[in-house]
Write a protein that holds these residues in place. Structure first.
Motif, short mmCIF file in Angstrom:
data_model
loop_
_atom_site.label_atom_id
_atom_site.label_comp_id
_atom_site.label_asym_id
_atom_site.label_seq_id
_atom_site.Cartn_x
_atom_site.Cartn_y
_atom_site.Cartn_z
N ALA A 1 14.86 12.41 -31.53
CA ALA A 1 16.76 13.11 -30.77
C ALA A 1 17.34 12.04 -30.79
CB ALA A 1 16.30 13.25 -29.03
N LEU A 2 17.56 11.53 -32.11
CA LEU A 2 18.63 10.14 -32.42
C LEU A 2 20.27 10.51 -32.28
CD1 LEU A 2 18.45 7.99 -33.47
CD2 LEU A 2 18.89 8.00 -36.09
N ASP A 3 20.58 11.86 -32.78
CA ASP A 3 22.19 12.02 -32.82
C ASP A 3 22.15 11.77 -31.17
OD1 ASP A 3 22.27 11.82 -35.35
OD2 ASP A 3 21.68 14.38 -35.51
N GLU A 4 21.83 13.37 -30.59
CA GLU A 4 21.99 13.31 -29.14
C GLU A 4 22.16 12.03 -28.27
OE1 GLU A 4 20.80 16.66 -25.43
OE2 GLU A 4 19.76 16.44 -27.65
N ALA A 5 21.08 11.05 -27.82
CA ALA A 5 21.09 9.77 -27.34
C ALA A 5 22.86 8.49 -28.01
CB ALA A 5 19.51 9.51 -27.80
N THR A 6 21.85 8.87 -29.17
CA THR A 6 23.70 8.39 -30.03
C THR A 6 24.80 8.53 -29.02
OG1 THR A 6 22.04 7.39 -32.20
CG2 THR A 6 24.43 7.31 -31.75
N GLU A 7 25.08 10.30 -29.06
CA GLU A 7 26.41 10.05 -28.70
C GLU A 7 26.59 9.70 -27.27
OE1 GLU A 7 28.67 14.21 -27.90
OE2 GLU A 7 26.91 14.78 -29.27
N LEU A 8 25.58 9.96 -26.27
CA LEU A 8 25.75 10.01 -24.40
C LEU A 8 25.41 7.81 -24.87
CD1 LEU A 8 22.63 11.91 -23.55
CD2 LEU A 8 25.77 11.65 -22.70
N ILE A 9 25.08 7.36 -25.83
CA ILE A 9 25.18 5.70 -25.68
C ILE A 9 26.61 5.10 -26.42
CG2 ILE A 9 24.76 3.25 -27.00
CD1 ILE A 9 21.45 5.11 -27.16
N ARG A 10 27.24 5.76 -27.47
CA ARG A 10 28.78 5.75 -27.74
C ARG A 10 29.12 6.19 -26.74
NH1 ARG A 10 29.56 3.46 -32.84
NH2 ARG A 10 31.39 4.83 -32.55
N GLU A 11 29.21 6.91 -26.16
CA GLU A 11 30.58 7.22 -25.00
C GLU A 11 30.29 6.20 -23.94
OE1 GLU A 11 29.54 11.24 -23.98
OE2 GLU A 11 30.33 11.82 -25.57
N PHE A 12 29.13 5.79 -23.92
CA PHE A 12 28.58 5.12 -21.65
C PHE A 12 29.13 3.47 -22.61
CE2 PHE A 12 26.15 1.48 -20.55
CZ PHE A 12 26.35 1.98 -19.55
N PHE B 1 15.13 0.52 -33.84
CA PHE B 1 16.04 -0.07 -33.65
C PHE B 1 16.71 1.11 -34.91
CE2 PHE B 1 15.12 -2.01 -30.22
CZ PHE B 1 14.99 -1.65 -28.94
N ARG B 2 15.87 0.34 -36.09
CA ARG B 2 16.39 0.68 -37.26
C ARG B 2 17.75 2.18 -37.94
NH1 ARG B 2 12.08 3.19 -36.52
NH2 ARG B 2 11.43 5.53 -38.14
N HIS B 3 17.31 3.01 -37.73
CA HIS B 3 18.56 4.28 -37.45
C HIS B 3 19.69 3.20 -36.44
CE1 HIS B 3 15.45 5.28 -39.70
NE2 HIS B 3 15.31 6.30 -39.14
N LEU B 4 19.39 2.84 -35.03
CA LEU B 4 20.10 3.03 -34.40
C LEU B 4 21.64 2.15 -34.45
CD1 LEU B 4 21.37 3.74 -31.55
CD2 LEU B 4 20.15 2.50 -30.36
N ILE B 5 20.95 0.93 -34.82
CA ILE B 5 21.79 -0.32 -35.68
C ILE B 5 23.23 0.02 -36.17
CG2 ILE B 5 22.10 -2.60 -36.21
CD1 ILE B 5 19.07 -3.01 -35.63
#
Length: 289
Positions: free
Chosen positions: A271-282, A42-46
């Protein structure tokens, strides 16, 4: 820039490592990693979540920088890993949180939710299975064979999963462009699970994984009774848990948000950017009303 803190806490007499970032008074998001990695995944997602959330990512017992006592000194079960995660969160004053589960993190997260449904505000599952659908037979059959009959022959087949090549396979299989996945990932994981005695730790957990499928009916009851918001963001090329595992959540949570992205088992690596966009919206929708 967001500061990410790297901390240790004594939990039930053991030293646990965790990463933490974000405002202390913000809604909490707990990230639960899978095999064979650690909170390193999770080093990039955090930092991408910590501007608005208090993000906590522990290393499970036996993984990463958390204590890894020998298998004859600690009861390596998913119940025990859940006990330590639950106590860590309590000690950190986290009583309500969204959870992100991946691989081994899922059976830990499911137990946390069933134990205390009121604590869980939302669930993000990324290759975190909760149904019999989704198990890829070619990957799981050696594990099932070991669970049915632990012996030197079935154990030998499982030990292949601890090799550098097998860990690399988990990272790159299903990824359209393998060059997007840093070799640091599989080298890091291989080094950590190759510590003296950790092979027996991993074998114990693979044996106990048999306890997770019988737990699923309790999980499904929890879903139907409490209706937690759920986002499944899944690598459509995952060789461990197929997209059927993602789609299955809609059986009990018809409003589940399910997205299949190009990628594999460790989707955040490619696919960090695409996943993060979905996670942040959620999270924006479920954590801030």
């Amino acid at each position: 820039m967001v500061d990410v803190h790297h901390r240790y806490a004594t939990v039930l007499g053991r030293r646990m490592f965790y990463r933490e970032a974000g405002p202390q008074d913000a809604p909490a998001v707990v990230l639960l990693h899978g095999f064979p990695t650690s909170s390193f995944m999770f080093r990039h997602l955090i930092p991408l979540l910590a501007d608005q959330y208090r993000v906590i990512a522990p290393d499970h017992m036996g993984f990463g920088l958390t204590d890894a006592p020998r298998a004859d000194e600690f009861d390596y079960t998913f119940e025990a890993l859940t006990d330590h995660t639950e106590k860590l969160l309590a000690d950190l004053g986290v009583s309500r949180y969204a959870m992100y589960v991946q691989d081994y993190g899922a059976p830990i997260g499911w137990r946390l939710a069933v134990r205390n449904p009121a604590a869980v505000t939302a669930i993000i599952t990324q290759s975190g299975n909760g149904y019999e659908a989704g198990f890829v037979d070619s990957f799981w059959e050696p594990i099932w064979a070991y669970q049915r009959e632990p012996n030197p022959l079935t154990e030998k087949a499982l030990r292949e999963a601890f090799t550098l090549d097998a860990i690399r396979w988990q990272y790159v299989t299903g990824v359209p462009d393998e060059t997007l996945v840093s070799p640091d990932t599989w080298h890091h994981d291989h080094q950590m699970i190759s510590r003296l005695g950790n092979d027996r730790v991993q074998l114990a957990l693979l044996l106990d994984y048999a306890s997770n499928v019988p737990f699923y009916p309790r999980l499904h009851d929890y879903f139907r009774s409490h209706r937690p918001p759920l986002l499944a963001v899944w690598g459509q090329g995952d060789p461990v848990f197929s997209p059927a595992g993602a789609r299955a959540f809609a059986d009990d949570l018809p409003d589940a948000q399910i997205h299949l992205l190009e990628g594999g088992h460790f989707l955040l690596e490619s696919a960090l950017d695409e996943a993060t966009e979905l996670i942040r919206e959620f999270l924006a929708r479920t954590q801030r009303g």
